[in-house]
Design a protein around this motif. Structure first.
Motif, PDB file in Angstrom:
ATOM      1  N   ARG A  67      14.973  -3.105  -0.139  1.00  0.00           N
ATOM      2  CA  ARG A  67      16.332  -3.593   0.115  1.00  0.00           C
ATOM      3  C   ARG A  67      16.441  -4.324   1.448  1.00  0.00           C
ATOM      4  NH1 ARG A  67      17.434   1.776  -1.855  1.00  0.00           N
ATOM      5  NH2 ARG A  67      17.923   2.490   0.254  1.00  0.00           N
ATOM      6  N   THR A  68      15.347  -4.417   2.200  1.00  0.00           N
ATOM      7  CA  THR A  68      15.376  -5.076   3.508  1.00  0.00           C
ATOM      8  C   THR A  68      15.119  -6.573   3.361  1.00  0.00           C
ATOM      9  OG1 THR A  68      13.009  -4.702   3.881  1.00  0.00           O
ATOM     10  CG2 THR A  68      14.515  -2.951   4.582  1.00  0.00           C
ATOM     11  N   GLU A  69      15.440  -7.317   4.427  1.00  0.00           N
ATOM     12  CA  GLU A  69      15.202  -8.757   4.435  1.00  0.00           C
ATOM     13  C   GLU A  69      13.707  -9.075   4.415  1.00  0.00           C
ATOM     14  OE1 GLU A  69      17.310 -11.194   4.093  1.00  0.00           O
ATOM     15  OE2 GLU A  69      18.964  -9.755   3.878  1.00  0.00           O
ATOM     16  N   GLU A  70      12.914  -8.210   5.064  1.00  0.00           N
ATOM     17  CA  GLU A  70      11.469  -8.438   5.065  1.00  0.00           C
ATOM     18  C   GLU A  70      10.913  -8.411   3.645  1.00  0.00           C
ATOM     19  OE1 GLU A  70       7.358  -6.482   6.928  1.00  0.00           O
ATOM     20  OE2 GLU A  70       9.277  -5.423   7.083  1.00  0.00           O
ATOM     21  N   LEU A  92       6.353  11.985  -3.577  1.00  0.00           N
ATOM     22  CA  LEU A  92       7.379  10.981  -3.859  1.00  0.00           C
ATOM     23  C   LEU A  92       7.671  10.084  -2.658  1.00  0.00           C
ATOM     24  CD1 LEU A  92       9.973  13.148  -5.848  1.00  0.00           C
ATOM     25  CD2 LEU A  92       8.099  11.748  -6.748  1.00  0.00           C
ATOM     26  N   GLU A  93       6.993  10.349  -1.534  1.00  0.00           N
ATOM     27  CA  GLU A  93       7.284   9.599  -0.318  1.00  0.00           C
ATOM     28  C   GLU A  93       6.977   8.115  -0.486  1.00  0.00           C
ATOM     29  OE1 GLU A  93       8.502  10.761   3.085  1.00  0.00           O
ATOM     30  OE2 GLU A  93       9.345  11.855   1.382  1.00  0.00           O
ATOM     31  N   ALA A  94       5.907   7.782  -1.179  1.00  0.00           N
ATOM     32  CA  ALA A  94       5.554   6.365  -1.350  1.00  0.00           C
ATOM     33  C   ALA A  94       6.627   5.635  -2.145  1.00  0.00           C
ATOM     34  CB  ALA A  94       4.196   6.254  -2.045  1.00  0.00           C
ATOM     35  N   TRP A  95       7.116   6.261  -3.223  1.00  0.00           N
ATOM     36  CA  TRP A  95       8.149   5.588  -4.015  1.00  0.00           C
ATOM     37  C   TRP A  95       9.452   5.458  -3.234  1.00  0.00           C
ATOM     38  CZ3 TRP A  95      13.030   6.144  -5.765  1.00  0.00           C
ATOM     39  CH2 TRP A  95      13.450   5.261  -6.774  1.00  0.00           C
ATOM     40  N   LYS A  96       9.833   6.536  -2.541  1.00  0.00           N
ATOM     41  CA  LYS A  96      11.076   6.475  -1.777  1.00  0.00           C
ATOM     42  C   LYS A  96      10.990   5.434  -0.659  1.00  0.00           C
ATOM     43  CE  LYS A  96      12.462  11.283  -2.615  1.00  0.00           C
ATOM     44  NZ  LYS A  96      12.737  12.602  -2.000  1.00  0.00           N
ATOM     45  N   GLY A  97       9.859   5.394   0.039  1.00  0.00           N
ATOM     46  CA  GLY A  97       9.703   4.381   1.086  1.00  0.00           C
ATOM     47  C   GLY A  97       9.717   2.980   0.513  1.00  0.00           C
ATOM     48  N   MET A  98       9.132   2.769  -0.656  1.00  0.00           N
ATOM     49  CA  MET A  98       9.129   1.461  -1.298  1.00  0.00           C
ATOM     50  C   MET A  98      10.547   1.067  -1.707  1.00  0.00           C
ATOM     51  SD  MET A  98       6.889   0.335  -4.625  1.00  0.00           S
ATOM     52  CE  MET A  98       7.152   1.955  -5.330  1.00  0.00           C
ATOM     53  N   ILE A 114       0.852  -1.189   0.000  1.00  0.00           N
ATOM     54  CA  ILE A 114       0.000   0.000   0.000  1.00  0.00           C
ATOM     55  C   ILE A 114       0.888   1.239   0.000  1.00  0.00           C
ATOM     56  CG2 ILE A 114      -1.799   1.226   1.246  1.00  0.00           C
ATOM     57  CD1 ILE A 114      -2.684  -1.450   2.389  1.00  0.00           C
ATOM     58  N   ASP A 115       0.570   2.198  -0.855  1.00  0.00           N
ATOM     59  CA  ASP A 115       1.437   3.359  -1.049  1.00  0.00           C
ATOM     60  C   ASP A 115       1.631   4.168   0.228  1.00  0.00           C
ATOM     61  OD1 ASP A 115      -1.187   4.087  -0.988  1.00  0.00           O
ATOM     62  OD2 ASP A 115      -1.205   5.145  -2.911  1.00  0.00           O
ATOM     63  N   SER A 116       0.560   4.459   0.971  1.00  0.00           N
ATOM     64  CA  SER A 116       0.705   5.289   2.176  1.00  0.00           C
ATOM     65  C   SER A 116       1.515   4.567   3.255  1.00  0.00           C
ATOM     66  CB  SER A 116      -0.668   5.674   2.716  1.00  0.00           C
ATOM     67  OG  SER A 116      -1.420   4.524   3.036  1.00  0.00           O
ATOM     68  N   LEU A 117       1.424   3.235   3.319  1.00  0.00           N
ATOM     69  CA  LEU A 117       2.215   2.497   4.301  1.00  0.00           C
ATOM     70  C   LEU A 117       3.683   2.473   3.910  1.00  0.00           C
ATOM     71  CD1 LEU A 117      -0.121  -0.510   5.184  1.00  0.00           C
ATOM     72  CD2 LEU A 117       0.257   1.627   6.447  1.00  0.00           C
ATOM     73  N   PHE A 118       3.988   2.398   2.626  1.00  0.00           N
ATOM     74  CA  PHE A 118       5.373   2.520   2.187  1.00  0.00           C
ATOM     75  C   PHE A 118       5.942   3.873   2.593  1.00  0.00           C
ATOM     76  CE2 PHE A 118       4.889  -0.802  -1.373  1.00  0.00           C
ATOM     77  CZ  PHE A 118       5.536  -1.762  -0.613  1.00  0.00           C
ATOM     78  N   ALA A 119       5.125   4.951   2.419  1.00  0.00           N
ATOM     79  CA  ALA A 119       5.585   6.282   2.822  1.00  0.00           C
ATOM     80  C   ALA A 119       5.800   6.349   4.329  1.00  0.00           C
ATOM     81  CB  ALA A 119       4.574   7.338   2.373  1.00  0.00           C
ATOM     82  N   PHE A 120       4.926   5.715   5.098  1.00  0.00           N
ATOM     83  CA  PHE A 120       5.065   5.719   6.552  1.00  0.00           C
ATOM     84  C   PHE A 120       6.313   4.964   6.988  1.00  0.00           C
ATOM     85  CE2 PHE A 120       4.349   3.980  10.762  1.00  0.00           C
ATOM     86  CZ  PHE A 120       3.874   5.072  11.471  1.00  0.00           C
ATOM     87  N   SER A 121       6.704   3.934   6.252  1.00  0.00           N
ATOM     88  CA  SER A 121       7.847   3.108   6.661  1.00  0.00           C
ATOM     89  C   SER A 121       9.142   3.898   6.693  1.00  0.00           C
ATOM     90  CB  SER A 121       7.993   1.921   5.709  1.00  0.00           C
ATOM     91  OG  SER A 121       8.356   2.353   4.402  1.00  0.00           O
ATOM     92  N   ARG A 122       9.223   5.024   5.993  1.00  0.00           N
ATOM     93  CA  ARG A 122      10.453   5.815   5.992  1.00  0.00           C
ATOM     94  C   ARG A 122      10.752   6.410   7.360  1.00  0.00           C
ATOM     95  NH1 ARG A 122      11.669  10.211   1.904  1.00  0.00           N
ATOM     96  NH2 ARG A 122      13.770   9.468   2.373  1.00  0.00           N
ATOM     97  N   HIS A 123       9.727   6.625   8.178  1.00  0.00           N
ATOM     98  CA  HIS A 123       9.902   7.341   9.436  1.00  0.00           C
ATOM     99  C   HIS A 123      10.418   6.448  10.562  1.00  0.00           C
ATOM    100  CE1 HIS A 123       7.882  11.096   8.069  1.00  0.00           C
ATOM    101  NE2 HIS A 123       7.325  10.258   7.210  1.00  0.00           N
ATOM    102  N   ARG A 124      10.543   5.155  10.308  1.00  0.00           N
ATOM    103  CA  ARG A 124      11.117   4.224  11.286  1.00  0.00           C
ATOM    104  C   ARG A 124      10.406   4.320  12.637  1.00  0.00           C
ATOM    105  NH1 ARG A 124      13.126   4.090   6.869  1.00  0.00           N
ATOM    106  NH2 ARG A 124      15.298   3.602   6.333  1.00  0.00           N
ATOM    107  N   HIS A 125       9.096   4.502  12.607  1.00  0.00           N
ATOM    108  CA  HIS A 125       8.317   4.618  13.837  1.00  0.00           C
ATOM    109  C   HIS A 125       7.343   3.454  13.890  1.00  0.00           C
ATOM    110  CE1 HIS A 125       6.043   6.418  17.127  1.00  0.00           C
ATOM    111  NE2 HIS A 125       6.965   7.371  17.212  1.00  0.00           N
TER     112      HIS A 125
END
Length: 736
Positions: free
Chosen positions: A704-707, A693-699, A171-182
């Motif tokens: 690149r992660t193991e998950e 661009l937050e969704a693309w950057k977070g994706m 999901i695009d908004s969750l990819f964007a949220f993943s950048r914040h490491r929260h």
């Protein structure tokens, strides 16, 4: 001359102006990546497939290499008979490509797999993949609660057609949220066709508590366009959806307090200050400037043509006058033969050789013609005509001394004498009236010179009286339009009484229509003027002429009387709010002949009204809660400890998150519905960049992660389980 952008006509763009280009087509193509420069190792291709924009690139890049509108045009070129496929803003290349524009989304749902295939073809070519197979893992975004058939269609394309080694969806908004490491927070996406609110607890999206609002940038841009069309129904050009979106995103902003700012805009000055002028492209007629010598030659030619026309008209007048004089001499010669002929022969000759029946008619024509010729000759010579007093010899003679013909002539002379005396009386009355008006003018001039204050006060009082009469007349006219008003009822009573005047009588057999005598008196006809309002229109014209004269004199001689004191100035000030709303309160008057002004939209209230629909969807008839209310409801649905953690990371992303003041607006909306003085943190991007661009950057970072590697659906799993197979991960939709 074609003006693609009004800004091009001036070296310095005007303040508060937004210039819309005629086309977004860029003739310089984006070069494809060199295959030799492609990254080695475990690198993924990240594709953010949004309903408005398509972004794609390698996970090792800091920003997407392909960033285009998600529109496609496929057509056959008639000139070279080639099948063409255009993607993004290239669809504006010409009229044919624009007419064939298509979207792969219906709302926010992917429904056209053939258009998705076109977009993927373009993307892989731009990324330097020239082979028949894609050897990189693919990570792609999808909407919240994406239907299985959409994901199955996409997987089938990627595996069967492109031979991708693996595919992952999120999901695009969750990819964007993943950048914040929260681990906890709220992911809010303001998309093009919908807005979503997804809570994140312990590093995983809780989709069961997620909410979707059917309002996004597409609906908001369409609302902005419809408001502009309602405001300017005669706008000369058709505004495209792309232009409407650009116009909206360049002008709108969120108001921190919508109701208060709306009340403040009741002031025309503040309304003018917030106005943005949207200048659309236009075409002006090419004007050929002539030199001074050419202008002088054209003026001389016009003078010569005018002189030649005057000479021609003078010649024609002289010829007509000469012909009339010759005819007059011929009839005079006939009159001179009267003594040498018998009367019967004389009258017979008159009837045969002239268009007249009697001698009196001939003599009257000779007299009129002589007077007419004499007047025209004096006019040609520039002499002033003085009407001579005519003689009427038969008027004073008794009828006993006259024969039958002379009695008829006496009656004619009596009528002519009465007409002469009436004309003399009118001239004397005009002369006396002119002297009286001159005396009044001289008296007023002396009063203006010696007592200017009294003179100005007198004229101002007359101006107020005239304006009051005009306003009362206008009020009465408006009342007559309402059949229930007192004025309309009185008028209907007058008409009814006129229709019922006198009892109807039966006509006897053979008896004609009985004359009631109506019309013999001039006052009888006044009833029609009273009913039809003719007197009102005449009085209106007289009042307008008098008002113009009064205001012209006051403007000329009274320094304290300005344009704002005139009736037009008062109406202008009264309509200042309307002027500020429609024309931005510009100091220059609107010129309907100005092509540039005709291609302008003035946006003011719309700038805050349209974005406010995200927080008040009921304004446009949507039966749902606003974005702030939904976010507050989702937060309040958790326990106190979880809610405090969620409030520490509220991420607002999406293309519409670029609207100014979104963070203060969200904060002012959430604070009243959350616990008192609870800490609240709202952000729109991780590093202060573009929220879209937050969704693309977070994706790209997550891929690149193991998950991400564990969440990949490989080709072997696809062959074994089918296209609907999906592995669950923290930022994706749950499996069925």
């Amino acid at each position: 001359m074609d003006i693609d952008n009004a800004e091009a006509s001036s070296s310095t763009p005007k303040r508060n102006y937004v210039y819309i280009k005629d086309t977004t087509f860029d003739a310089t193509p984006q070069p494809a990546l060199d295959p030799a420069s492609l990254p080695d190792g475990d690198t993924s291709i990240c594709i953010d497939n949004g309903s408005h924009s398509w972004r794609a690139g390698y996970s090792t890049m800091s920003s997407p290499y392909v960033d285009r509108l998600n529109v496609i045009s496929r057509y056959r070129e008639r000139k070279n008979f080639r099948n063409l496929m255009l993607f993004g803003s290239d669809v504006d290349a010409d009229a044919t490509s624009r007419s064939n524009t298509r979207y792969m989304f219906d709302g926010d749902m992917l429904v056209h797999g053939d258009l998705l295939e076109c977009a993927l073809d373009f993307t892989f070519l731009q990324l330097g993949i020239t082979g028949s197979r894609v050897d990189k893992p693919i990570v792609m975004t999808e909407r919240l609660a994406n239907p299985l058939f959409t994901r199955a269609m996409t997987s089938e394309l990627l595996f069967e057609l492109y031979g991708a080694p693996s595919v992952t969806y999120g999901i695009d908004s969750l990819f964007a949220f993943s950048r914040h490491r929260h681990p906890d927070g709220l992911a809010i996406n303001m998309g093009h066709n919908a807005s979503t609110v997804i809570p994140v607890v312990d590093g995983r999206g809780i989709l069961s508590r997620s909410k979707r609002i059917p309002w996004g940038g597409a609906q908001a841009s369409d609302l902005m366009l419809r408001l502009a069309q309602l405001k300017y129904p005669g706008f000369p050009t058709k505004v495209t959806s792309t232009q409407a979106t650009f116009m909206a995103r360049e002008t709108w902003y969120f108001s921190s307090n919508y109701e208060e700012e709306l009340r403040e805009l009741g002031d025309p000055v503040k309304l003018s200050e917030m106005t943005k002028v949207v200048q659309f492209p236009y075409t002006t007629a090419e004007v050929v400037e002539k030199s001074e010598a050419e202008l002088a030659a054209a003026a001389e030619k016009r003078r010569e043509q005018g002189k030649r026309l005057q000479d021609m008209q003078a010649k024609q007048r002289a010829e007509k006058l000469a012909a009339k004089a010759a005819e007059l001499e011929e009839y005079k010669a006939l009159i001179a033969e009267r003594s040498s002929l018998k009367r019967s022969d004389y009258l017979l000759r008159i009837s045969e050789t002239t268009p007249f029946e009697t001698e009196a008619e001939l003599e009257a024509w000779i007299k009129r013609t002589e007077s007419d010729i004499r007047r025209k000759q004096k006019k040609e010579m520039g002499e002033e005509e003085v009407e001579e007093e005519p003689s009427f010899p038969l008027v004073d003679r008794p009828d006993e001394e006259l024969n039958e013909e002379e009695i008829k002539e006496k009656r004619r002379q009596r009528l002519m004498k009465a007409g002469w005396e009436a004309r003399v009386k009118v001239r004397e009355e005009k002369k006396r009236e002119k002297e009286r008006l001159e005396e009044i003018r001289q008296k007023e001039e002396n009063e203006r010179i010696h007592t200017p204050d009294i003179w100005a006060a007198k004229l101002r009082a007359e101006q107020e009286a005239v304006i009051a009469r005009m306003q009362e007349r206008k009020k009465k006219k408006a009342q007559l339009g309402d059949r229930k008003s007192a004025a309309a009822q009185s008028r209907m009573k007058s008409i009814a009484s006129l229709a019922a005047e006198g009892p109807p009588t039966k006509k006897k057999k053979g008896e004609g229509e009985k004359d009631d005598g109506f019309g013999k008196d001039d006052s009888d006809w006044a009833v029609y003027r009273e009913i039809g309002g003719d007197d009102e229109s005449e009085a209106e014209e007289e009042d307008i002429a008098q008002l113009d004269s009064l205001e012209a004199r006051l403007l000329q001689y009274d320094p304290s009387f300005t344009e704002d004191n005139t009736l037009e100035g008062r109406q202008h000030l009264k309509n200042a709010l309307i002027n500020a709303f429609v024309r931005g309160g510009n100091s220059e008057r609107y010129n309907p002949e100005d092509v540039a002004q005709n291609h302008q939209l003035h946006l003011n209230v719309e700038r805050i009204r349209v974005p406010e629909t995200w927080f008040q969807p009921s304004m446009v008839g949507l039966d749902c809660a606003g974005l702030g209310e939904v976010a507050g409801w989702v937060l309040n649905g958790f326990e106190e400890d979880e809610r405090k953690r969620l409030m520490q990371c509220i991420v607002v992303t999406g293309g519409c998150a670029n609207i100014p003041n979104i963070i203060p607006k969200m904060r002012n909306t959430l604070i009243p519905v959350l616990p008192f003085r609870a800490p609240l943190k709202i952000v729109s991007s991780y590093d202060g960049g573009d929220p879209r661009l937050e969704a693309w950057k977070g994706m790209a970072e997550w891929s690149r992660t193991e998950e991400a590697k564990k969440a990949r659906v490989t080709r072997q799993e696809y062959d074994e389980h089918g296209s609907e197979w999906l592995k669950e991960h923290a930022w994706g939709n749950p499996p069925p």
